[in-house]
Design a protein around this motif. Structure first.
Motif, PDB file in Angstrom:
ATOM      1  N   LEU A   1       0.814  -1.245   0.077  1.00 21.91           N
ATOM      2  CA  LEU A   1       0.017  -0.058   0.005  1.00 21.91           C
ATOM      3  C   LEU A   1       1.059   1.115   0.031  1.00 21.91           C
ATOM      4  N   MET A   2       1.915   1.158   0.841  1.00 17.60           N
ATOM      5  CA  MET A   2       2.758   2.406   0.712  1.00 17.60           C
ATOM      6  C   MET A   2       3.490   2.501  -0.644  1.00 17.60           C
ATOM      7  N   GLN A   3       3.882   1.681  -1.158  1.00 21.16           N
ATOM      8  CA  GLN A   3       4.583   1.796  -2.567  1.00 21.16           C
ATOM      9  C   GLN A   3       3.632   2.036  -3.444  1.00 21.16           C
ATOM     10  N   ALA A   4       2.527   1.754  -3.680  1.00 21.23           N
ATOM     11  CA  ALA A   4       1.316   2.249  -4.456  1.00 21.23           C
ATOM     12  C   ALA A   4       0.996   3.879  -4.355  1.00 21.23           C
ATOM     13  N   ARG A   5       1.248   4.065  -2.955  1.00 23.39           N
ATOM     14  CA  ARG A   5       0.761   5.366  -3.017  1.00 23.39           C
ATOM     15  C   ARG A   5       1.829   6.600  -3.207  1.00 23.39           C
ATOM     16  N   GLN A   6       3.033   6.098  -3.353  1.00 26.86           N
ATOM     17  CA  GLN A   6       4.177   6.944  -3.715  1.00 26.86           C
ATOM     18  C   GLN A   6       3.885   8.021  -4.755  1.00 26.86           C
ATOM     19  N   ALA A   7       4.062   9.113  -4.458  1.00 29.26           N
ATOM     20  CA  ALA A   7       3.852  10.072  -5.431  1.00 29.26           C
ATOM     21  C   ALA A   7       4.514  11.417  -5.124  1.00 29.26           C
ATOM     22  N   LYS A   8       4.337  12.323  -5.973  1.00 30.59           N
ATOM     23  CA  LYS A   8       5.324  13.471  -5.685  1.00 30.59           C
ATOM     24  C   LYS A   8       4.847  14.555  -4.291  1.00 30.59           C
ATOM     25  N   THR A   9       3.379  13.919  -3.982  1.00 28.82           N
ATOM     26  CA  THR A   9       2.776  14.785  -2.664  1.00 28.82           C
ATOM     27  C   THR A   9       2.703  13.739  -1.511  1.00 28.82           C
ATOM     28  N   PHE A  10       3.209  12.484  -1.810  1.00 26.37           N
ATOM     29  CA  PHE A  10       3.351  11.429  -0.767  1.00 26.37           C
ATOM     30  C   PHE A  10       4.538  10.713  -0.966  1.00 26.37           C
ATOM     31  N   GLU A  11       5.435  10.870   0.035  1.00 27.80           N
ATOM     32  CA  GLU A  11       6.748  10.363  -0.040  1.00 27.80           C
ATOM     33  C   GLU A  11       6.968   9.412   1.180  1.00 27.80           C
ATOM     34  N   VAL A  12       7.476   8.026   0.926  1.00 23.37           N
ATOM     35  CA  VAL A  12       7.795   7.327   2.157  1.00 23.37           C
ATOM     36  C   VAL A  12       9.236   7.025   2.146  1.00 23.37           C
ATOM     37  N   ARG A  13       9.786   6.801   3.301  1.00 19.28           N
ATOM     38  CA  ARG A  13      11.153   6.422   3.517  1.00 19.28           C
ATOM     39  C   ARG A  13      11.145   5.423   4.761  1.00 19.28           C
ATOM     40  N   LEU A  14      12.031   4.356   4.462  1.00 14.10           N
ATOM     41  CA  LEU A  14      12.051   3.415   5.539  1.00 14.10           C
ATOM     42  C   LEU A  14      13.305   3.600   6.346  1.00 14.10           C
ATOM     43  N   VAL A  15      13.152   3.315   7.498  1.00 18.29           N
ATOM     44  CA  VAL A  15      14.273   3.838   8.622  1.00 18.29           C
ATOM     45  C   VAL A  15      14.311   2.461   9.808  1.00 18.29           C
ATOM     46  N   PRO A  16      15.279   1.783   9.494  1.00 18.54           N
ATOM     47  CA  PRO A  16      15.465   0.544  10.570  1.00 18.54           C
ATOM     48  C   PRO A  16      15.626   1.015  11.774  1.00 18.54           C
ATOM     49  N   ASP A  17      14.774   0.315  12.810  1.00 17.87           N
ATOM     50  CA  ASP A  17      15.266   0.751  14.286  1.00 17.87           C
ATOM     51  C   ASP A  17      14.536   2.240  14.581  1.00 17.87           C
ATOM     52  N   LEU A  18      13.597   2.702  13.764  1.00 18.49           N
ATOM     53  CA  LEU A  18      12.863   4.026  13.909  1.00 18.49           C
ATOM     54  C   LEU A  18      12.021   3.742  15.286  1.00 18.49           C
ATOM     55  N   ASN A  19      12.149   4.704  16.169  1.00 16.68           N
ATOM     56  CA  ASN A  19      11.337   4.812  17.378  1.00 16.68           C
ATOM     57  C   ASN A  19      10.386   6.078  17.525  1.00 16.68           C
ATOM     58  N   ALA A  20      10.799   7.270  16.727  1.00 13.10           N
ATOM     59  CA  ALA A  20      10.341   8.396  16.699  1.00 13.10           C
ATOM     60  C   ALA A  20       8.838   8.151  16.530  1.00 13.10           C
ATOM     61  N   LYS A  21       7.798   8.823  17.188  1.00 14.35           N
ATOM     62  CA  LYS A  21       6.436   8.751  17.093  1.00 14.35           C
ATOM     63  C   LYS A  21       6.076  10.423  17.063  1.00 14.35           C
ATOM     64  N   GLN A  22       5.901  10.877  16.060  1.00 11.42           N
ATOM     65  CA  GLN A  22       5.608  12.340  16.025  1.00 11.42           C
ATOM     66  C   GLN A  22       4.961  12.486  14.626  1.00 11.42           C
ATOM     67  N   ILE A  23       4.175  13.527  14.481  1.00 12.48           N
ATOM     68  CA  ILE A  23       3.722  14.371  13.468  1.00 12.48           C
ATOM     69  C   ILE A  23       3.942  15.829  13.294  1.00 12.48           C
ATOM     70  N   VAL A  24       4.411  16.374  12.519  1.00 12.90           N
ATOM     71  CA  VAL A  24       4.814  17.752  12.477  1.00 12.90           C
ATOM     72  C   VAL A  24       3.486  18.421  11.292  1.00 12.90           C
ATOM     73  N   PHE A  25       2.704  19.286  11.937  1.00  9.96           N
ATOM     74  CA  PHE A  25       1.603  19.816  10.923  1.00  9.96           C
ATOM     75  C   PHE A  25       2.152  21.268  10.585  1.00  9.96           C
ATOM     76  N   ASP A  26       2.298  21.502   9.220  1.00 10.25           N
ATOM     77  CA  ASP A  26       2.875  22.614   8.602  1.00 10.25           C
ATOM     78  C   ASP A  26       4.111  23.507   9.410  1.00 10.25           C
ATOM     79  N   SER A  27       5.055  22.474   9.967  1.00  8.31           N
ATOM     80  CA  SER A  27       6.205  22.855  10.566  1.00  8.31           C
ATOM     81  C   SER A  27       5.805  23.774  11.972  1.00  8.31           C
ATOM     82  N   LEU A  28       4.701  23.817  12.342  1.00 12.04           N
ATOM     83  CA  LEU A  28       4.341  24.495  13.580  1.00 12.04           C
ATOM     84  C   LEU A  28       3.866  23.904  14.708  1.00 12.04           C
TER      85      LEU A  28
END
Length: 131
Positions: free
Chosen positions: A52-79
């Motif tokens: 599903l992530m691969q199918a959604r990849q587009a100019k406005t929807f990018e996905v990157r994979l990070v092994p051992d990621l533990n960060a759980k955050q969402i930043v809205f409009d950089s603010l």
């Protein structure tokens, strides 16, 4: 709280979560119609989520994979920063022990942006072919 912040977002949505589910991916897909969405997740998602992530990849929807990621955050409009202990899965979002906090603090948001882009660029380098 999460849906109100999503509704107010106009320019960018930066999401980092170790794990994600189909419902949240659908919300991010919807958001990509109105703003840029960048998603960081671990590569050990199930096959369905990876497809599903691969199918959604587009100019406005990018996905990157990070092994051992533990960060759980969402930043809205950089603010605005939503951070907490929950992964973006239905179970975690409904589990009473999982918590989120909303922060509207420039210094905190700036640190969250720096962390996000450190991971983002690191993921880019990991996928680059050797020289």
């Amino acid at each position: 709280m999460l849906y109100q912040a999503l509704h107010a977002t106009e320019h960018s949505l930066l999401v980092s979560t170790p794990y994600i589910n189909e419902s949240i991916l659908s919300v991010l897909d919807f958001m990509a119609a109105k703003c840029s969405v960048r998603l960081l997740v671990r590569p050990d998602q199930g096959d369905r989520i990876m497809d599903l992530m691969q199918a959604r990849q587009a100019k406005t929807f990018e996905v990157r994979l990070v092994p051992d990621l533990n960060a759980k955050q969402i930043v809205f409009d950089s603010l605005l920063l939503l951070t907490g202990s929950a992964n973006l899965t239905q179970f975690a979002l409904r589990h009473p022990a999982e918590r989120f906090s909303l922060k509207v603090d420039e210094a905190t948001s700036e640190r969250a942006l720096q962390l996000f882009f450190d991971y983002w660029h690191e993921a880019c380098r990991e996928r680059a072919p050797p020289h």
